[in-house]
Design a protein around this motif. Structure first.
Motif, PDB file in Angstrom:
ATOM      1  N   PRO A 405     -16.216 -32.905  -0.542  1.00  0.00           N
ATOM      2  CA  PRO A 405     -15.451 -33.117  -1.769  1.00  0.00           C
ATOM      3  C   PRO A 405     -15.247 -31.798  -2.515  1.00  0.00           C
ATOM      4  N   ASP A 433     -13.536 -37.690  -3.124  1.00  0.00           N
ATOM      5  CA  ASP A 433     -12.576 -36.675  -2.667  1.00  0.00           C
ATOM      6  C   ASP A 433     -12.625 -35.452  -3.572  1.00  0.00           C
ATOM      7  N   SER A 434     -12.605 -35.708  -4.905  1.00  0.00           N
ATOM      8  CA  SER A 434     -12.673 -34.579  -5.834  1.00  0.00           C
ATOM      9  C   SER A 434     -13.276 -35.025  -7.162  1.00  0.00           C
ATOM     10  N   LYS A 452     -10.742 -39.762  -6.394  1.00  0.00           N
ATOM     11  CA  LYS A 452     -10.522 -38.629  -7.301  1.00  0.00           C
ATOM     12  C   LYS A 452     -10.991 -39.018  -8.699  1.00  0.00           C
ATOM     13  N   THR A 454     -11.862 -37.563 -12.622  1.00  0.00           N
ATOM     14  CA  THR A 454     -11.781 -36.502 -13.632  1.00  0.00           C
ATOM     15  C   THR A 454     -12.474 -36.998 -14.895  1.00  0.00           C
ATOM     16  N   ASN A 473     -11.352 -43.272  -8.461  1.00  0.00           N
ATOM     17  CA  ASN A 473      -9.995 -42.858  -8.848  1.00  0.00           C
ATOM     18  C   ASN A 473      -9.750 -43.056 -10.344  1.00  0.00           C
TER      19      ASN A 473
END
Length: 482
Positions: A405, A433-434, A452, A454, A473
């Motif tokens: 990741p 993934d990130s 993902k 954030t 996500n």
């Protein structure tokens, strides 16, 4: 190689510098002469000019695919013979300052309460026990790490492993304005000096007496790697890497082998191997003409990069150091000490490849390159993405994606102490993934991150991710988004 002569003004600078350095009693005559040689090469404008049109992609004979290496001897007696020719050398000159730690970086706890150094010692111990061989560990310290390392290695006194420490050179920083050594101008403390990069490993091996001692014991090859690369392991049971590479080198009389691995978008600045005028050579971004930098960063043309895992023949090191033939490219590193602009000149071990006979690269799996340069890397290796077995950090097979990741942590997480305090436990990231985290964010226990994610705390607001949260996500700015 184009060598220019030193201008009269630079010749005067060099004469004054030589005179000042002669009076520095903190360093040896070998260090003084090595330093003056480096500076005179720099002042002469000696540089290797790369003609872009002459660069060729190395063939499979020059950069050997890993899966074409000769099979490992299955006979443990043969494996022992091979391993008894090997020495492991870890570059241990770096401090953990970028991660907010004092002392050698190799004593930062990585996972399961074990430091880089603990893991290295456990790995080589298990190798020696399993095969009845004697693979010694050498630690190349700098004057910054030597004293602490001497104390730390005492805890391994009863280990099944010989540990030797030696120091790389200590060179004076040079004041940019008048090219005089900083220690001669009153700054005689540690800030007045610097270790001149890991290219110095070769003369330091020789000058310390370690090289002749190893040769007298029948050692033939040294495996050199950064102490913070958890993938740079020596073990026959994991991909049989040691015997394969060693066997290949000995059979083919290769004096030098650089492990390279496929480049990703995260590695675009890494040095790459090229064929140039009939020899294999390391090409660093600093050598690339401005108009070709984007081409260099492309992963289409330059598909591999240097891991700094190096296998080198000890007799060849002795021959080249004695002949003063290792003239690696000079890396100028400008710094500022107490408001004074200074210059330190360094070299890199990878650049030595072009001086050795039959030098090759080996294109190894990405698992051989797992450096810990920042707390974002620490999060990876402390998570469920990796486990530790016999000192080896092994990737979890449950992870379907071959890539790790992408993790970006804000400045609040930069120091190891702050990083650890902000996680009750490291989240599960098998399906991540990130992750991008900014602001005053705190993580509870047993959190799972997928896809993902954030997390951006609003300025001045503390954002706590609760125990047991599963974030997939998501973009989170406040509790209402969880």
């Amino acid at each position: 190689m184009a060598t220019a002569t030193v201008s009269p003004a630079d010749a005067e600078k060099l004469a004054k510098l030589r005179s000042a350095v002669a009076g520095l009693n903190q360093i040896s005559e070998n260090e003084k002469s090595g330093f003056i040689d480096l500076v005179s090469r720099y002042l002469s404008g000696e540089a290797q000019h790369i003609e872009w049109s002459k660069i060729q992609t190395p063939t499979d004979e020059v950069v050997v695919p890993y899966d074409t290496l000769a099979p490992v001897p299955e006979d443990p007696v043969e494996a022992k013979k091979l391993l008894d020719k090997l020495v492991v050398l870890k570059l241990n000159g770096g401090l953990g300052t970028t991660m907010g730690c004092t002392g050698p970086k190799s004593v930062i706890e990585v996972c399961n309460g074990l430091t880089f150094l603990d893991l290295i010692v456990i790995q080589i111990e298990s190798l020696n026990s399993k095969y009845g061989c004697n693979v010694p560990l050498l630690l190349l310290n700098s004057f910054n790490t030597d004293e602490d390392t001497q104390k730390i290695v005492q805890k391994y006194a009863n280990s099944n492993i010989e540990i030797h420490t030696f120091n790389q050179s200590q060179y004076p920083r040079v004041v940019a304005e008048d090219f005089q050594p900083l220690p001669s101008k009153g700054n005689a403390g540690k800030d007045g000096w610097y270790p001149p990069g890991h290219g110095d490993v070769f003369p330091s091996l020789m000058n310390s007496g370690k090289l002749d001692a190893l040769l007298s014991q029948g050692k033939e090859y040294v495996f050199i790697a950064n102490s913070d690369n958890l993938g740079a392991v020596v073990d026959l049971s994991i991909l049989a890497i040691v015997a394969e590479i060693l066997n290949h080198l000995i059979q083919n009389k290769n004096e030098y082998c650089m492990e390279v691995t496929p480049k990703t978008l995260a590695d675009v600045k890494g040095g790459t191997l090229i064929s140039y005028e009939g020899k294999v050579q390391l090409l660093e971004i600093a050598q690339v003409p401005d108009e070709h930098v984007n081409e260099f960063k492309s992963i289409e043309k330059f598909k591999i990069f240097n891991t700094n895992n190096l296998w080198v023949n000890l007799n060849a090191i002795k021959r080249l150091v004695q002949a003063d033939a290792l003239k690696m490219e000079i890396i100028p590193n400008p710094k500022e000490v107490d408001g004074v602009k200074v210059l330190q000149l360094e070299t890199a071990a990878g650049a030595a490849i072009r001086f050795f006979d039959h030098a090759i690269g080996i294109n190894v799996p990405r698992s051989r390159f797992l450096p810990v340069k920042a707390t974002s890397d620490l999060l990876l290796v402390q998570s469920d993405l990796y486990t530790v077995s016999d000192g080896f950090v092994v990737r979890n097979k449950a992870r379907a994606n071959p890539a790790n990741p992408s993790i970006e942590l804000g400045p609040e997480f930069k120091k190891v102490g702050n990083f650890l305090s902000r996680f009750k436990s490291i989240p599960s990231i098998i399906e991540l993934d990130s992750l991008k985290v900014t602001g005053d964010v705190w993580f509870g226990a047993a959190i799972t991150l997928k896809g993902k994610v954030t997390i951006a705390a609003k300025p001045g607001v503390k954002l706590e991710i609760p125990d047991g949260a599963v974030l997939e996500n998501k973009e989170i700015h406040g509790p209402e988004d969880i």
